[in-house]
Design a protein around this motif. Structure first.
Motif, short mmCIF file in Angstrom:
data_model
loop_
_atom_site.label_atom_id
_atom_site.label_comp_id
_atom_site.label_asym_id
_atom_site.label_seq_id
_atom_site.Cartn_x
_atom_site.Cartn_y
_atom_site.Cartn_z
N SER A 112 -58.08 69.56 128.06
CA SER A 112 -57.57 68.59 129.17
C SER A 112 -56.20 68.77 129.31
O SER A 112 -55.32 69.05 130.20
CB SER A 112 -57.70 67.44 128.88
OG SER A 112 -59.28 67.11 129.00
N ALA A 113 -55.34 68.94 128.03
CA ALA A 113 -54.01 69.09 127.90
C ALA A 113 -53.53 70.39 128.45
O ALA A 113 -52.54 70.40 129.14
CB ALA A 113 -53.33 68.95 126.56
N VAL A 114 -54.21 71.48 128.28
CA VAL A 114 -53.93 73.13 129.08
C VAL A 114 -53.94 72.63 130.66
O VAL A 114 -53.10 73.24 131.28
CB VAL A 114 -54.81 73.87 128.45
CG1 VAL A 114 -54.93 75.23 129.39
CG2 VAL A 114 -54.70 74.16 127.05
N ILE A 115 -55.19 71.92 131.04
CA ILE A 115 -55.24 71.72 132.43
C ILE A 115 -53.94 70.93 133.11
O ILE A 115 -53.45 71.20 133.91
CB ILE A 115 -56.54 70.90 132.83
CG1 ILE A 115 -57.59 71.69 132.69
CG2 ILE A 115 -56.33 70.45 134.16
CD1 ILE A 115 -57.93 72.91 133.85
N ALA A 116 -53.55 69.82 132.32
CA ALA A 116 -52.38 68.92 132.67
C ALA A 116 -51.17 69.89 132.74
O ALA A 116 -50.47 69.82 133.65
CB ALA A 116 -52.38 67.84 131.85
N ALA A 117 -50.95 70.69 131.85
CA ALA A 117 -49.94 71.51 131.88
C ALA A 117 -49.64 72.51 132.93
O ALA A 117 -48.65 72.74 133.59
CB ALA A 117 -49.78 72.34 130.68
N ALA A 118 -51.15 73.23 133.21
CA ALA A 118 -50.90 74.15 134.37
C ALA A 118 -50.76 73.37 135.79
O ALA A 118 -50.19 73.94 136.78
CB ALA A 118 -52.53 74.53 134.49
N VAL A 119 -51.00 72.07 135.79
CA VAL A 119 -50.93 71.39 137.03
C VAL A 119 -49.47 70.59 137.19
O VAL A 119 -49.09 69.65 137.75
CB VAL A 119 -51.70 70.44 137.38
CG1 VAL A 119 -53.11 71.22 137.67
CG2 VAL A 119 -51.98 69.27 136.45
N GLY A 120 -48.43 70.83 136.02
CA GLY A 120 -47.06 70.34 136.06
C GLY A 120 -47.23 68.87 135.30
O GLY A 120 -46.00 68.17 135.78
N HIS A 121 -48.17 68.48 134.70
CA HIS A 121 -48.14 67.13 133.96
C HIS A 121 -47.95 67.37 132.53
O HIS A 121 -48.52 68.33 131.93
CB HIS A 121 -49.65 66.45 134.25
CG HIS A 121 -49.49 65.15 133.57
ND1 HIS A 121 -48.52 64.11 133.85
CD2 HIS A 121 -50.40 64.48 132.75
CE1 HIS A 121 -48.80 62.88 133.17
NE2 HIS A 121 -49.84 63.23 132.31
#
Length: 216
Positions: A112-121
């Motif tokens: 989830s953290a990887v996904i968040a990073a990918a969308v700028g969060h």
């Protein structure tokens, strides 16, 4: 938010030091694979990875080395480390990278953290979030300017900032407050203007008092 395909992760870590050898699982819905890159992280500039995960013992040493290896390339970053002291967490957060403290997350949270990073969060595990808030509260304890800045926000904007500072994104904030994501994003735009912030990370730092207030 754009639709995401499964992501390729560049794992900047000494292979023998990475404790999550079974991540990502073959059927991970978010991460397609991991490209391992050992210190001093040569080759990072040429990778096609969507996100860089830095695993290290001391981010104060390894994170600047990672930034130097990346050069002018801009790529979302996530730090995974046992360190959870306030100064280190704040420094990494100020750089816009997510922060996960070892033993403070599961493999699903890592994805989830990887996904968040990918969308700028900027994603923080619970211990990292607590360290950031504790440090900010210490710095803001006698900061009258910061308190005056906070009262510029409406009660709804203050609610949004409290949730944003715990690591939630616009969609999650909307769910908590029963607002549309578009409404939350409109509120965030107004908040950024009031706090003289250039991004969500900058706004959180100003809200928590972890960065100087430019005007009130």
């Amino acid at each position: 938010m754009r639709s995401l395909q499964r992501l390729l992760v560049a794992l900047a870590s000494a292979e023998e030091a990475w404790p999550h050898q079974d991540w990502p699982a073959p059927d991970d819905p978010f991460v397609s694979g991991v490209l391992r890159i050992s210190p001093p992280y040569r080759g990072l500039r040429e990778t096609t990875a969507d996100v860089v995960v830095l695993h290290c013992e001391d981010p104060s040493e390894s994170f600047p080395e990672l930034l130097e290896a990346l050069g002018t390339r801009r790529v979302p970053m996530l730090v995974v480390t046992p360190r959870q002291d306030i100064e280190t967490v704040v420094d990494v957060f100020r750089s816009g990278a997510g922060y996960l403290v070892e033993a403070d997350f599961c493999h699903l949270m890592l994805s989830s953290a990887v996904i968040a990073a990918a969308v700028g969060h900027t994603y923080l595990s619970p211990s990292a979030s607590a360290a950031l808030r504790e440090g900010a509260q210490r710095m803001a304890a006698t900061d009258d300017a910061m308190e005056r800045l906070r009262v510029l926000l409406s009660p709804r904007e203050q609610q949004i900032m409290e949730l944003l500072s715990t690591g939630l994104g616009a969609a999650q904030i909307g769910q908590r407050l029963r607002l549309s994501e578009k409404t939350v994003r409109n509120n965030l735009s107004n908040i950024y203007a009031k706090l003289d912030a250039r991004s969500g990370t900058d706004a959180v730092l100003r809200w928590l008092g972890a960065t100087p207030v430019l005007h009130t």
